[in-house]
Design a protein around this motif. Structure first.
Motif, mmCIF file in Angstrom:
data_model
loop_
_atom_site.group_PDB
_atom_site.id
_atom_site.type_symbol
_atom_site.label_atom_id
_atom_site.label_comp_id
_atom_site.label_asym_id
_atom_site.label_seq_id
_atom_site.Cartn_x
_atom_site.Cartn_y
_atom_site.Cartn_z
ATOM 1 N N MET A 57 13.638 -18.027 28.572
ATOM 2 C CA MET A 57 14.073 -18.731 29.779
ATOM 3 C C MET A 57 15.549 -19.051 29.640
ATOM 4 O O MET A 57 15.985 -19.633 28.644
ATOM 5 C CB MET A 57 13.279 -20.026 29.957
ATOM 6 N N VAL A 58 16.334 -18.640 30.609
ATOM 7 C CA VAL A 58 17.768 -18.904 30.620
ATOM 8 C C VAL A 58 17.996 -20.187 31.408
ATOM 9 O O VAL A 58 17.492 -20.334 32.524
ATOM 10 C CB VAL A 58 18.546 -17.739 31.271
ATOM 11 N N GLN A 59 18.740 -21.109 30.790
ATOM 12 C CA GLN A 59 19.043 -22.361 31.465
ATOM 13 C C GLN A 59 20.513 -22.406 31.838
ATOM 14 O O GLN A 59 21.348 -21.790 31.181
ATOM 15 C CB GLN A 59 18.704 -23.545 30.564
ATOM 16 N N ARG A 68 20.497 -29.735 33.012
ATOM 17 C CA ARG A 68 20.015 -28.357 32.848
ATOM 18 C C ARG A 68 19.006 -28.018 33.931
ATOM 19 O O ARG A 68 18.249 -28.863 34.380
ATOM 20 C CB ARG A 68 19.326 -28.198 31.495
ATOM 21 N N PHE A 69 18.992 -26.745 34.291
ATOM 22 C CA PHE A 69 17.969 -26.236 35.197
ATOM 23 C C PHE A 69 17.622 -24.820 34.751
ATOM 24 O O PHE A 69 18.425 -24.140 34.119
ATOM 25 C CB PHE A 69 18.435 -26.255 36.659
ATOM 26 N N ASN A 70 16.396 -24.393 35.043
ATOM 27 C CA ASN A 70 15.959 -23.048 34.674
ATOM 28 C C ASN A 70 16.535 -22.047 35.669
ATOM 29 O O ASN A 70 16.273 -22.112 36.866
ATOM 30 C CB ASN A 70 14.438 -22.962 34.653
ATOM 31 N N GLU A 73 14.495 -15.766 33.826
ATOM 32 C CA GLU A 73 14.127 -15.185 32.538
ATOM 33 C C GLU A 73 15.023 -13.994 32.222
ATOM 34 O O GLU A 73 15.510 -13.317 33.119
ATOM 35 C CB GLU A 73 12.663 -14.734 32.562
#
Length: 162
Positions: A57-59, A68-70, A73
């Motif tokens: 998962m790239v934040q 932070r937020f997602n 992927e």
């Protein structure tokens, strides 16, 4: 992944290890293949973790400082190798590369392990890491110059039409 304490036990500063990992993951597979094929006295390579692709998962952060937020992927490939022979005590190297590139991950893990072998460290830095890093900086500088050449100054455009 080797921790900062383990890197220090190998006599390698954590910053140097991060630098090498960044350079190896940013290199092209073709560059790593060429460097490995030119490597004299190759040690025996045993895969402890064969290259395998997966998702992470790239934040992100708004403005680089916000919460932070997602973002989504990304596919990565990781590999872990054990090198032995030709005067190298058993050393373990690991790598993570963006995308599904098993050969790239395997070669990066091999060079990471060679970097941790005290008798090979200077050679890896001089013949692998530094040349790759120079090439990547040149490529990035060229890409930045190309991007800068397309910048439009809207204030200038508005004045020209007055």
């Amino acid at each position: 992944m080797v921790t900062a304490q383990e890197s220090a036990a190998y006599g390698l500063a954590p910053d140097e290890r991060r630098r090498a990992a960044r350079v190896l993951s940013g290199a092209t597979q073709a560059d790593l293949e060429m460097l490995w094929s030119d490597w004299k006295e190759q040690p025996e390579v045993t895969y402890l973790r064969a290259p395998e692709a997966g998702l992470v998962m790239v934040q992100g952060r708004i403005g680089g400082t916000g919460d932070r937020f997602n973002l989504g992927e990304a596919t990565i490939t990781r590999a872990t190798v054990l090198l032995s022979g030709i005067g190298i005590e058993d050393v373990i190297g690991t790598s993570y590369v963006l995308g599904s590139h098993p050969e790239h991950a395997g070669l990066a893990a091999i060079f990471d392990a060679l970097l941790l072998a005290p008798e090979q460290r200077a050679r890896v830095l001089a013949e692998v890491i530094e040349p790759l890093e120079r090439g990547q900086k040149e490529r990035d500088t060229s890409a930045q110059a190309d991007a800068r050449s397309t910048v439009v100054d809207f204030f200038t455009v508005a004045r020209e039409n007055e």
